[in-house]
Scaffold this motif. Structure first.
Motif, PDB file in Angstrom:
ATOM      1  N   LYS A 160       0.824  -1.205   0.000  1.00  0.00           N
ATOM      2  CA  LYS A 160       0.000   0.000   0.000  1.00  0.00           C
ATOM      3  C   LYS A 160       0.858   1.255   0.000  1.00  0.00           C
ATOM      4  O   LYS A 160       0.547   2.242  -0.666  1.00  0.00           O
ATOM      5  CB  LYS A 160      -0.921  -0.001   1.224  1.00  0.00           C
ATOM      6  CG  LYS A 160      -2.140  -0.884   1.121  1.00  0.00           C
ATOM      7  CD  LYS A 160      -3.038  -0.644   2.327  1.00  0.00           C
ATOM      8  CE  LYS A 160      -4.290  -1.497   2.260  1.00  0.00           C
ATOM      9  NZ  LYS A 160      -5.185  -1.245   3.414  1.00  0.00           N
ATOM     10  N   PRO A 219      -2.507   9.885  11.294  1.00  0.00           N
ATOM     11  CA  PRO A 219      -3.566   8.867  11.340  1.00  0.00           C
ATOM     12  C   PRO A 219      -4.753   9.193  10.457  1.00  0.00           C
ATOM     13  O   PRO A 219      -5.310   8.328   9.785  1.00  0.00           O
ATOM     14  CB  PRO A 219      -3.951   8.834  12.824  1.00  0.00           C
ATOM     15  CG  PRO A 219      -2.728   9.313  13.542  1.00  0.00           C
ATOM     16  CD  PRO A 219      -2.110  10.337  12.635  1.00  0.00           C
ATOM     17  N   GLY A 220      -5.160  10.491  10.429  1.00  0.00           N
ATOM     18  CA  GLY A 220      -6.312  10.861   9.619  1.00  0.00           C
ATOM     19  C   GLY A 220      -6.078  10.647   8.147  1.00  0.00           C
ATOM     20  O   GLY A 220      -6.935  10.134   7.426  1.00  0.00           O
ATOM     21  N   SER A 221      -4.895  11.028   7.659  1.00  0.00           N
ATOM     22  CA  SER A 221      -4.601  10.861   6.240  1.00  0.00           C
ATOM     23  C   SER A 221      -4.456   9.389   5.881  1.00  0.00           C
ATOM     24  O   SER A 221      -4.815   8.975   4.788  1.00  0.00           O
ATOM     25  CB  SER A 221      -3.320  11.627   5.884  1.00  0.00           C
ATOM     26  OG  SER A 221      -2.200  11.098   6.586  1.00  0.00           O
ATOM     27  N   ASP A 222      -3.900   8.593   6.798  1.00  0.00           N
ATOM     28  CA  ASP A 222      -3.781   7.157   6.550  1.00  0.00           C
ATOM     29  C   ASP A 222      -5.167   6.517   6.421  1.00  0.00           C
ATOM     30  O   ASP A 222      -5.395   5.686   5.539  1.00  0.00           O
ATOM     31  CB  ASP A 222      -3.013   6.484   7.693  1.00  0.00           C
ATOM     32  CG  ASP A 222      -1.521   6.799   7.644  1.00  0.00           C
ATOM     33  OD1 ASP A 222      -1.049   7.247   6.581  1.00  0.00           O
ATOM     34  OD2 ASP A 222      -0.847   6.612   8.672  1.00  0.00           O
ATOM     35  N   ASP A 223      -6.085   6.889   7.282  1.00  0.00           N
ATOM     36  CA  ASP A 223      -7.434   6.331   7.217  1.00  0.00           C
ATOM     37  C   ASP A 223      -8.120   6.718   5.911  1.00  0.00           C
ATOM     38  O   ASP A 223      -8.791   5.893   5.276  1.00  0.00           O
ATOM     39  CB  ASP A 223      -8.268   6.834   8.400  1.00  0.00           C
ATOM     40  CG  ASP A 223      -7.788   6.252   9.723  1.00  0.00           C
ATOM     41  OD1 ASP A 223      -7.063   5.239   9.678  1.00  0.00           O
ATOM     42  OD2 ASP A 223      -8.129   6.816  10.780  1.00  0.00           O
ATOM     43  N   SER A 224      -7.950   7.974   5.491  1.00  0.00           N
ATOM     44  CA  SER A 224      -8.568   8.431   4.247  1.00  0.00           C
ATOM     45  C   SER A 224      -8.008   7.669   3.056  1.00  0.00           C
ATOM     46  O   SER A 224      -8.757   7.227   2.179  1.00  0.00           O
ATOM     47  CB  SER A 224      -8.333   9.932   4.068  1.00  0.00           C
ATOM     48  OG  SER A 224      -8.861  10.370   2.840  1.00  0.00           O
ATOM     49  N   ASN A 280      -6.558   4.655   3.112  1.00  0.00           N
ATOM     50  CA  ASN A 280      -6.948   3.243   3.188  1.00  0.00           C
ATOM     51  C   ASN A 280      -8.367   3.029   2.666  1.00  0.00           C
ATOM     52  O   ASN A 280      -8.632   2.067   1.934  1.00  0.00           O
ATOM     53  CB  ASN A 280      -6.831   2.746   4.627  1.00  0.00           C
ATOM     54  CG  ASN A 280      -5.392   2.535   5.052  1.00  0.00           C
ATOM     55  OD1 ASN A 280      -4.530   2.237   4.222  1.00  0.00           O
ATOM     56  ND2 ASN A 280      -5.119   2.706   6.336  1.00  0.00           N
ATOM     57  N   ARG A 281      -9.282   3.928   3.044  1.00  0.00           N
ATOM     58  CA  ARG A 281     -10.650   3.801   2.559  1.00  0.00           C
ATOM     59  C   ARG A 281     -10.712   3.972   1.045  1.00  0.00           C
ATOM     60  O   ARG A 281     -11.407   3.217   0.346  1.00  0.00           O
ATOM     61  CB  ARG A 281     -11.547   4.832   3.250  1.00  0.00           C
ATOM     62  CG  ARG A 281     -11.830   4.520   4.718  1.00  0.00           C
ATOM     63  CD  ARG A 281     -12.970   5.381   5.234  1.00  0.00           C
ATOM     64  NE  ARG A 281     -12.645   6.800   5.150  1.00  0.00           N
ATOM     65  CZ  ARG A 281     -12.072   7.493   6.131  1.00  0.00           C
ATOM     66  NH1 ARG A 281     -11.758   6.885   7.265  1.00  0.00           N
ATOM     67  NH2 ARG A 281     -11.837   8.791   5.988  1.00  0.00           N
ATOM     68  N   GLU A 289      -9.119   0.802  -0.690  1.00  0.00           N
ATOM     69  CA  GLU A 289      -9.968  -0.382  -0.630  1.00  0.00           C
ATOM     70  C   GLU A 289     -11.152  -0.258  -1.592  1.00  0.00           C
ATOM     71  O   GLU A 289     -11.533  -1.226  -2.258  1.00  0.00           O
ATOM     72  CB  GLU A 289     -10.465  -0.597   0.798  1.00  0.00           C
ATOM     73  CG  GLU A 289      -9.374  -1.006   1.789  1.00  0.00           C
ATOM     74  CD  GLU A 289      -8.681  -2.297   1.403  1.00  0.00           C
ATOM     75  OE1 GLU A 289      -9.359  -3.190   0.840  1.00  0.00           O
ATOM     76  OE2 GLU A 289      -7.472  -2.425   1.646  1.00  0.00           O
ATOM     77  N   SER A 337      -3.603  12.517   0.460  1.00  0.00           N
ATOM     78  CA  SER A 337      -2.961  12.469   1.766  1.00  0.00           C
ATOM     79  C   SER A 337      -2.756  13.866   2.327  1.00  0.00           C
ATOM     80  O   SER A 337      -2.804  14.068   3.542  1.00  0.00           O
ATOM     81  CB  SER A 337      -1.610  11.755   1.662  1.00  0.00           C
ATOM     82  OG  SER A 337      -1.794  10.445   1.173  1.00  0.00           O
ATOM     83  N   ARG A 368       0.737   4.098  -2.749  1.00  0.00           N
ATOM     84  CA  ARG A 368       0.380   5.442  -2.300  1.00  0.00           C
ATOM     85  C   ARG A 368       1.381   6.471  -2.819  1.00  0.00           C
ATOM     86  O   ARG A 368       0.995   7.567  -3.239  1.00  0.00           O
ATOM     87  CB  ARG A 368       0.347   5.470  -0.775  1.00  0.00           C
ATOM     88  CG  ARG A 368       0.042   6.828  -0.169  1.00  0.00           C
ATOM     89  CD  ARG A 368      -0.030   6.706   1.330  1.00  0.00           C
ATOM     90  NE  ARG A 368      -0.415   7.945   1.961  1.00  0.00           N
ATOM     91  CZ  ARG A 368      -0.717   8.070   3.251  1.00  0.00           C
ATOM     92  NH1 ARG A 368      -0.673   7.006   4.028  1.00  0.00           N
ATOM     93  NH2 ARG A 368      -1.064   9.222   3.756  1.00  0.00           N
TER      94      ARG A 368
END
Length: 325
Positions: free
Chosen positions: A25, A46-51, A53-54, A57, A39, A29
């Protein structure tokens, strides 16, 4: 927005098709501009990683829905990587005669579920371009009988996608003689419908062997697992033959049972001999194969096994397990 997403999906597909090794990933990225922009300046937070990842996926699922075969590979250090092998995503030239095109068109007619209707319709258009004659229309009802494959189990769709994408799954499964379900970890191979019920064949990791599961006995949600398959997928998966043997369809001996009069008509239909005993009971001789004990339990107090002794013991054990549950 639609153009931006299409460009992002195209770039992701090109990256996966153009690599000779699985890409993580993190590598994807850093390679796709849209992911870098998503990003933002807080890359790594953490916030950018979650965005990311969603978004990743969703994009991966969209590409798989479009037909791209994406493999998930776990490295020795446990890192998950992705690639789309060219030989897995290349189709040979397809030529169909009228009979073959009509048969495939009829298969498209079989699927009645909403999630599959669009894919079936698109496939039919391609079949027409490949040789399906206009006067051979499988969608026109020419008779009173219409082929259908019922799909009522919620587990069908996630398992169908897992079989297609070669993704291991986990689910809670309750055997016929079990008081409660247990979690099974399976590498799914194929789904098949037999006598109105859907079955999954695959490699059971916990038992280290091939197993067949009835979808109606799966409880809860089917969970996907990221690791790759550990066992080879056989060229031919004999789902129907396995289920038939378990259901007693393949029998090499006979059993004698007492059956209450007026009950157990499916058993009577299979009986090779029937004798009236009086007092509201009959004696039947029926074929004895693997799985007969589970079937007899379904008739409860209307059935008493006379012989063989091992079948009687198996039925008693199952009834005790049900009583404890």
């Amino acid at each position: 927005m639609a153009i931006a997403k299409a460009e992002r999906l195209m770039n992701l597909a090109l990256c996966l098709l153009g690599t000779r090794r699985p890409l993580s990933k993190r590598e994807l990225r850093d390679s796709i501009e849209a992911y870098v922009e998503a990003s933002g300046p807080g890359k790594g937070a953490p916030g950018s990683d979650d965005s990311f990842n969603r978004m990743f996926e969703r994009d991966k699922d969209d590409l798989r829905e479009l037909g791209l075969v994406i493999e998930t590979v776990e490295s020795l250090d446990g890192e998950i990587g992705y690639l789309a092998r060219r030989d897995s995503n290349r189709l040979p030239p397809i030529t169909l005669d009228a009979e073959e095109a009509a048969a495939l068109g009829l298969a498209a007619k079989v699927w009645q579920q909403a999630r599959l209707a669009g894919a079936a319709s698109g496939a039919l258009q391609k079949l027409r371009a490949a040789g399906l004659l206009e006067d051979v229309d499988p969608f026109e009802a020419h008779g009173a009988l219409e082929p259908r494959i019922p799909v009522h189990e919620a587990a069908f769709e996630p398992l169908m996608l897992a079989c297609r994408d070669r993704r291991p799954v986990a689910f809670d499964y309750r055997k016929a003689n079990a008081a409660r379900p247990e979690t099974r970890h399976v590498e799914p191979w194929a789904l098949e419908c037999w006598r109105g019920h859907w079955y999954l064949a695959g490699f059971d990791r916990d038992r280290g062997a091939e197993r067949v599961f009835r979808l109606s006995r799966i409880t809860g949600k089917v969970r996907s697992r990221g690791a790759a398959f550990t066992a080879p997928v056989p060229d031919v998966v004999t789902v129907r033959e396995t289920v038939a043997s378990w259901a007693g369809e393949i029998a090499d001996r006979s059993a004698r049972i007492r059956l209450r009069s007026g009950a157990g008509y499916p058993l009577r239909a299979k009986a090779t001999a029937v004798r009236e005993l009086g007092d509201g009971w009959d004696e039947l001789e029926i074929p004895y194969g693997h799985g007969l004990d589970a079937w007899l339990v379904e008739f409860g107090p209307d059935v008493v096994v006379l012989e063989p002794a091992e079948l009687r013991a198996d039925v008693v054990d199952r009834l005790r397990a049900v009583a404890k549950g």
